[in-house]
Write a protein that holds these residues in place. Structure first.
Motif, short mmCIF file in Angstrom:
data_model
loop_
_atom_site.label_atom_id
_atom_site.label_comp_id
_atom_site.label_asym_id
_atom_site.label_seq_id
_atom_site.Cartn_x
_atom_site.Cartn_y
_atom_site.Cartn_z
N PRO A 1 5.67 6.96 4.92
CA PRO A 1 5.63 6.54 6.32
C PRO A 1 5.77 7.68 7.33
N ASP B 1 2.05 9.58 7.14
CA ASP B 1 0.83 8.88 7.53
C ASP B 1 1.15 7.45 7.93
N PRO B 2 0.44 6.91 8.92
CA PRO B 2 0.70 5.53 9.33
C PRO B 2 0.13 4.50 8.36
N VAL B 3 -0.97 4.82 7.68
CA VAL B 3 -1.60 3.88 6.76
C VAL B 3 -2.03 4.59 5.48
N ALA C 1 -6.96 -0.35 4.80
CA ALA C 1 -5.83 0.45 5.28
C ALA C 1 -4.62 -0.46 5.42
N VAL C 2 -3.50 -0.03 4.85
CA VAL C 2 -2.26 -0.80 4.91
C VAL C 2 -1.17 0.11 5.45
N SER C 3 -0.33 -0.41 6.31
CA SER C 3 0.78 0.35 6.86
C SER C 3 1.63 0.94 5.73
N THR C 4 1.94 2.22 5.83
CA THR C 4 2.77 2.85 4.80
C THR C 4 4.18 2.26 4.80
N THR C 5 4.64 1.84 5.95
CA THR C 5 5.94 1.16 6.01
C THR C 5 5.86 -0.16 5.23
N ARG C 6 4.76 -0.87 5.40
CA ARG C 6 4.57 -2.14 4.68
C ARG C 6 4.47 -1.89 3.17
#
Length: 183
Positions: free
Chosen positions: A81, A84-86, A139-144
Motif C-alpha cells: 500500500p 502503489d495504490p492498486v 486493478a484492486v486497491s493494495t489496501t484492500r
C-alpha cells in the motif's frame, strides 16, 4: 544489451528439472504447482485468494462485478500500500463450465496450458480444477488486497504457488501480455 546479464543469474531455462517438468505436464500435479512452504505474512505474486471483488467494463460500457476467487498477478512489491495504490488481480474460475461450453478438446488444451491468456490450476484439496483468466485483469486497491489476505487467514486461506509454479506463472504472464495468441 543488458538482458543477458539480467537473466543469467536466473538460469531458468537451463534448469533441466524445470524444463522436463514442463514437457511432462508436471503443472497438472498440485504437488508441483502449489506449495505448503513456510508461511509468509505478505501476499505474494501468484497467491490465490478464496474471495475477491473485481470490476470490469462490460461490452455495453457498464461496470461488471465479479465475486469469487482471484489471483494476485502483479509483482509482490507492487502490492504494498505505501508503494502503489492498486495492484493487478485476475479471476480464478471453475474449469467445468468452460469444458461444458467449449468442449473436451478445448478443456484438454487448457489443461496443457496452451492458451496464452489462461493458466490451468489443478484441483487442490476441496477446490476443483480451475484456471486464471488473464483477459479480465482488474486493478484492486493494495489496501484492500492486504485486508483480503488477513481475512483469508493469511496463508491459511490462500493457495500459494511453488517456486516452479511461480516461474510458470511469470512465463504465462509475459507471453499473454507481451505476445498474445489463442485465448
Amino acid at each position: 544489451m543488458e538482458l543477458p546479464n539480467i537473466f543469467t543469474p536466473i538460469r531458468l531455462f537451463s534448469h533441466p528439472e524445470f524444463l522436463q517438468g514442463l514437457r511432462d505436464l508436471a503443472f497438472q500435479d498440485p504437488n508441483w504447482l502449489y506449495t505448503n512452504g513456510l508461511p509468509d505474512e505478505e501476499p505474494l505474486q501468484g497467491d490465490i485468494f478464496p474471495k475477491a471483488q473485481l470490476y470490469f467494463t462490460g461490452p455495453d460500457g457498464k461496470p461488471v462485478e465479479y465475486l469469487g476467487p482471484a489471483m494476485l498477478i502483479a509483482n509482490s512489491c507492487d502490492a504494498v500500500p505505501a508503494q502503489d495504490p492498486v495492484a493487478a488481480m485476475a479471476p480464478v474460475v471453475a474449469l467445468e463450465p468452460f469444458e461444458h461450453e467449449r468442449g473436451a478438446g478445448d478443456a484438454e488444451t487448457l489443461r496443457k496450458n496452451r492458451f496464452a491468456a489462461r493458466m490451468y490450476l489443478p484441483a487442490h484439496g476441496r477446490t476443483p480444477e480451475r484456471y486464471v483468466d488473464f483477459r479480465y485483469t482488474a486493478a484492486v486497491s493494495t489496501t484492500r488486497i492486504r485486508e483480503m489476505f488477513k481475512a483469508a487467514g493469511g496463508r491459511g486461506g490462500i493457495i500459494r504457488l511453488s517456486e516452479s509454479g511461480w516461474y510458470l506463472l511469470t512465463g504465462k504472464l509475459a507471453y499473454s501480455f507481451a505476445r498474445g495468441g489463442r485465448s
